[in-house]
Structures are given as structure tokens and as C-alpha cells.
Design an enzyme around this catalytic site. Structure first.
Site, mmCIF file in Angstrom:
data_model
loop_
_atom_site.group_PDB
_atom_site.id
_atom_site.type_symbol
_atom_site.label_atom_id
_atom_site.label_comp_id
_atom_site.label_asym_id
_atom_site.label_seq_id
_atom_site.Cartn_x
_atom_site.Cartn_y
_atom_site.Cartn_z
ATOM 1 N N SER A 273 -39.804 -54.095 14.929
ATOM 2 C CA SER A 273 -39.793 -52.696 14.512
ATOM 3 C C SER A 273 -38.709 -51.937 15.260
ATOM 4 C CB SER A 273 -41.162 -52.066 14.784
ATOM 5 O OG SER A 273 -41.306 -51.880 16.180
ATOM 6 N N LYS A 274 -38.582 -50.670 14.904
ATOM 7 C CA LYS A 274 -37.556 -49.777 15.462
ATOM 8 C C LYS A 274 -37.444 -49.863 16.986
ATOM 9 C CE LYS A 274 -34.945 -46.991 13.113
ATOM 10 N NZ LYS A 274 -33.896 -47.970 13.285
ATOM 11 N N ARG A 275 -38.582 -49.993 17.639
ATOM 12 C CA ARG A 275 -38.515 -49.961 19.109
ATOM 13 C C ARG A 275 -37.799 -51.187 19.682
ATOM 14 N NH1 ARG A 275 -42.799 -53.088 21.501
ATOM 15 N NH2 ARG A 275 -44.096 -53.813 19.788
#
Ligand code: GLU
Length: 443
Positions: free
Chosen positions: A211-213
């Protein structure tokens, strides 16, 4: 008589509710490869029935990313333009009793259309995961449309797959739990059974869902970071598939030949950034020296640097980078400044830390200048040969540190022979001269 092979039709069906994610791009790729290697058809279907969350901006991003990757589709559809088609099928379902109008909830807040669940056991032979079985009883009479004009996801998908002649549904394994509902609807519509292939999730190195993180996840971010589209394709292909031998570098055309859907792994595919960079570097090599040099020329076009220097610098830069996007970053950080302008120095930096003696440093710089001004052929090997000989006698650090610093003005830079060769004789001698005057003025 030979029975004609059924034409294979695949589809990539993104919802335009975000930028194209690397995981979705891989789904698109596998659909593309499977269609192309079977001389089938590859359809793009924009699933934009969710009016609130679907945005034109995201649809544009999906189209741009597919174009950049070279994943050309044969047909494109938007679900928002197909309301009449869904309506026709909904009507038929209601009239034959496989769907019915009902209150949305016990409280009676409005009507919806529910599917009449036959409550059966359903199974399919997933091309990647093998046999999967479900008891559909627990799904109850699920809602398939809000009204005749507003079909929900499951109905629209199945109607489209039927109408578009899709044969193979290749998608992320997060859709496994949707498959029983869709198969029930498909049977009610009299659709032929589709083949399903559910591909593994993409995981971050810590095995959690990517994911984005974890950093960049959308294709457009990798475009901006200066990766090669062919390398992105290659890397995506390897996330979940391999040819069963040592080969790792493939072009899109080669993948069309080599890819095997049944060899896609069941377990999660880990996103490995180092591997991605390595694959990209290999694709830079595939470009060949001339094309790579042209790219560098373009990237350095706004800098004060001669064509001759660029020619000498290109192979050195190519050796150091794994993506062309690093070049603007290097320019931005000032890392390449010494190739564009003479450096400024502080005297103390010109001295070798282990023996910080300005008199000694001056002596060596003078001698280095003399040796180099006598040198006719200023090739990298020649510069190295003559300076090395002197440095071996006098002490490497004592000679090479001030020389390298005089040429770059930086603690970290390529070795002094490379620098002298790239800068050329005249510029090298000027810089050595400047460093010398600096040393002398400070003594
Ligand atoms: N629109 C769905 C999604 O974005 C895909 C549907 C499908 O592939 O069946 O996840």
C-alpha cells in the site's frame, strides 16, 4: 473435421476510483499476454457505475498508463454507457423469476432487485488455484440492482462478460469471494461458464498487503521516477510468474511467447525494489549505447556542458544509474555540478586528512600538473598510468586526494583519472592551477 478453436477473450476491468496501481497493471498485463499469445481479444472495461467515487481524472490516468506500458486493447467500454443493456437483462431475470423486486430492508425503506438464490453448492476449477467450492446458501437472496436503471457491481460484471464474449476472467484473488455470486448470475442468464484465474496479491517486503505507506504504488509514480516502461512490464510479469528457468529479462513481445497462466504462483508475490532497479538497469542496457547517450544528452540539455564532455561522461553516468530519473535528481542535488562549472575550495579540504600539509599538497599538485601538461594522449588509461606511477612512489593518499579534490571540489566523486579524462586536458590543468593558487594564498 477440425473443430475451430474458440476465440479467447480477456478483459481488464478497472474501477476509475484511483490512479492505476501496480497490482492492477499486473492484472492488465496478464490479461493482455494471455489474449495475445492465443490470438484472442483483449478488452478494456471501465467499471464506473459508482458515480460518487468514479472520476474522469482516474480514467485518464488508467488510459495513459496502459498506453505508456504498451498494453494496447482491442475494444473499450464504459459501464456508465450501458444502462440499457443491464436493464434488458434485469427485466428478463425478473420475468423468468430468477430475480424479484423486494423491500430493501425489513423496515421497508424502498425497493431493490434481489437475486433468487437457488441455494446450491458451486465449484470451479480455478486455472491458478485449482478446485474451489462454495455453498451459496449463506449468500441469501443478494441485491443485484437498486432499480432497473441502477445495476450493482455483480450484475454489471456478468452481463458484460456475457455480452462481450469474455472467455477468461483473470483478476486479483481478492475477487474469489465474488465468484460464486457471479457464477449464479451467469447461470441464470444462460451464460457459458467462464474460466477463472485468480492471481496472487502483491505483498510488501514485510509480507503485508502493498500500500501507499510502502512508497510508490501507482504506475504514474514510476513514470515520473524515470523507469523504462519495458522494465515495469518485465518486473510486473515476474511478480507471480517465472519461466521455470534462469531467464529474468524479457521484452513485452518475448513475454507474449513465454508467459504461462498455469505457471502463475498461488502464494503472494513480494514487491522487491532492488530487483525492480536491477531489471530497469538491464533494460537500459537493452537500449544500446547510442540510444542511452541520446537520452542523457536530452537530460543534460539545459546544463553548461559541451557535447564532447557529454560523450565522455555518458558511459560513466550509465554505469552509475539504474534509472534515467536519477539524472535530474543528481543535477538537482548538485552532485554533477563539477562537470558544469569550476569548483570552489576551502584549503583544508584540499589536504589529505591523514597528512594535512599544504606545502606537501602544493608540491604534489605542481608535479601532477607538469606530468599532465606533457601528456599528449589524454585518455583515461594514459592519465591513470602516468599519475599512478607517481602516486605509488609518493604515497597514494598524498597525491590522489588533492588531485581529485582540485578537480571536483567534493568529498565524494569519481576517481581523479576519470575526472581528468572527462574534463579534458585544458580544464584539468586550469582547475589544478586554481587549487594551487588557493593553497599558496593561504600558506
Ligand atoms: N472492477 C473491479 C475492480 O476494479 C474488477 C472486476 C473484475 O475484474 O471482475 O477491482
Amino acid at each position: 473435421m477440425e473443430t475451430p478453436k474458440e476465440k479467447i477473450v480477456t478483459r481488464f476491468a478497472p474501477s476509475p476510483t484511483g490512479f492505476l496501481h501496480m497490482g492492477s497493471a499486473r492484472t492488465a498485463l496478464y490479461n493482455y499476454l494471455f489474449a495475445r499469445q492465443n490470438e484472442g481479444k483483449f478488452i478494456l472495461r471501465i467499471e464506473d457505475t459508482d458515480k460518487e467515487r468514479s472520476k474522469k481524472e482516474f480514467e485518464d490516468d488508467i488510459l495513459n498508463a496502459l498506453k505508456w506500458l504498451g498494453l494496447n486493447y482491442d475494444e473499450i467500454y464504459r459501464q456508465s454507457e450501458r444502462t440499457e443493456i443491464y436493464k434488458k437483462h434485469l427485466k428478463k431475470m425478473v420475468s423468468d423469476g430468477s430475480a424479484y423486486e423486494a423491500e430493501e430492508s425489513a423496515g421497508g425503506s424502498g425497493k431493490v432487485i434481489r437475486f433468487k438464490n437457488p441455494n446450491i453448492k458451486i465449484s470451479w476449477n480455478d486455472l491458478i488455484r485449482g478446485k474451489i467450492e462454495f455453498d451459496t446458501t449463506e449468500l441469501k437472496d443478494f441485491v443485484i440492482a437498486k432499480n432497473m436503471e441502477t445495476p450493482l457491481y455483480h450484475l454489471a460484471v456478468v452481463v458484460d462478460d456475457l455480452e462481450m464474449g469474455v472467455t477468461h476472467v483473470i483478476r486479483g484473488e481478492d475477487h474469489i469471494s465474488n465468484t460464486p455470486r457471479q457464477m449464479l448470475i451467469g447461470r441464470a442468464l444462460g451464460a457459458p461458464e467462464f474460466f477463472y484465474a485468480h492471481i496472487p496479491l502483491i505483498l510488501a517486503p514485510d509480507k503485508s498487503k502493498l500500500s501507499k505507506r510502502h512508497g510508490a504504488v501507482s504506475v504514474n509514480e514510476y513514470t515520473r521516477l524515470g523507469y523504462e516502461p519495458g522494465a515495469v512490464i518485465n518486473f510486473l510479469a515476474l511478480m507471480g510468474w517465472n519461466p521455470g528457468d534462469e531467464r529474468e529479462i524479457f521484452t513485452l513481445d518475448e513475454l507474449v511467447k513465454e508467459f504461462r497462466l498455469e505457471k502463475v504462483q498461488k502464494g503472494g508475490a513480494v514487491f522487491n525494489k532492488e530487483k525492480f532497479d536491477w531489471v530497469n538497469k538491464e533494460h537500459i542496457k537493452l537500449l544500446g549505447a547510442v540510444e542511452a547517450q541520446n537520452r542523457i544528452k536530452k537530460l543534460l540539455a539545459d546544463q553548461k556542458i559541451s557535447d564532447e564532455t557529454i560523450d565522455k561522461l555518458s558511459p560513466i553516468i550509465i554505469d552509475r544509474i539504474s534509472r534515467f530519473g536519477e539524472i535530474p535528481e543528481m543535477i538537482e542535488s548538485g552532485e554533477l555540478d563539477y562537470f558544469f562549472a569550476k569548483p570552489e575550495y576551502e584549503t583544508k579540504n584540499l589536504l589529505w586528512q591523514k597528512k594535512p600539509d599544504p606545502i606537501l599538497a602544493s608540491k604534489h599538485l605542481e608535479k601532477v600538473s607538469m606530468i599532465l601538461s606533457d601528456l599528449k594522449d589524454f585518455s583515461q588509461e594514459n592519465v591513470k598510468k602516468v599519475i599512478w606511477e607517481y602516486a605509488e612512489k609518493e604515497g597514494r593518499g598524498e597525491v590522489l586526494w588533492p588531485m581529485r579534490y582540485a578537480l571536483s571540489g567534493r568529498d565524494k566523486s569519481p576517481d581523479p583519472f576519470t575526472l581528468a579524462y572527462v574534463l579534458g586536458k585544458k580544464e584539468t590543468l586550469e582547475r589544478l592551477g586554481n587549487a594551487l593558487s588557493k593553497l599558496k594564498s593561504d600558506v
